[in-house]
Design a protein around this motif. Structure first.
Motif, mmCIF file in Angstrom:
data_model
loop_
_atom_site.group_PDB
_atom_site.id
_atom_site.type_symbol
_atom_site.label_atom_id
_atom_site.label_comp_id
_atom_site.label_asym_id
_atom_site.label_seq_id
_atom_site.Cartn_x
_atom_site.Cartn_y
_atom_site.Cartn_z
ATOM 1 N N ASN A 1 0.849 -1.191 0.000
ATOM 2 C CA ASN A 1 0.000 0.000 0.000
ATOM 3 C C ASN A 1 0.883 1.239 0.000
ATOM 4 O OD1 ASN A 1 -2.342 1.472 0.060
ATOM 5 N ND2 ASN A 1 -2.497 1.448 2.264
ATOM 6 N N ARG B 1 -7.232 0.290 -1.520
ATOM 7 C CA ARG B 1 -6.392 -0.450 -0.581
ATOM 8 C C ARG B 1 -6.360 -1.920 -0.997
ATOM 9 N NH1 ARG B 1 -4.323 0.905 4.386
ATOM 10 N NH2 ARG B 1 -3.958 -0.848 5.765
ATOM 11 N N ARG C 1 -1.067 4.416 -5.222
ATOM 12 C CA ARG C 1 -2.061 3.355 -5.375
ATOM 13 C C ARG C 1 -3.453 3.955 -5.270
ATOM 14 N NH1 ARG C 1 -2.668 -1.252 -5.777
ATOM 15 N NH2 ARG C 1 -4.429 -1.348 -4.405
#
Length: 86
Positions: A33, A40, A37
């Motif tokens: 993570n 999640r 990004r």
């Protein structure tokens, strides 16, 4: 020994062998993570039943549930003592 991976587009990660070092395991999951990004990722842990690893994980959970609150209380008492000095 580990290897470096670029996981910016990974949506799922599968842990197939438990790391007995919890700090290292958290670091591995944290690297999934990262900045850039979207969303999640999901971490899946696969363990075989009836193995030594399963027993170690059960013992680790047992120790954490017993000692975790005591350690937290101990650390709070230290913080209070340090704050009392000021």
């Amino acid at each position: 020994a580990g290897c470096g991976l670029n996981l910016q587009s990974a949506s799922d990660a599968i842990m197939m062998e438990p790391l007995l070092n919890k700090g290292l395991e958290k670091q591995c999951f944290g690297r999934i993570n990262r900045i850039g990004r979207v969303g999640r990722p999901t971490v899946h842990r696969l363990y075989l039943s009836g193995t030594i690893e399963q027993r170690i994980l059960e013992l680790d959970d047992d120790v954490a549930s017993r000692w975790g609150p005591r350690i937290v209380e101990f650390l709070r008492s230290i913080v209070e003592a340090v704050n009392a000095i000021d």
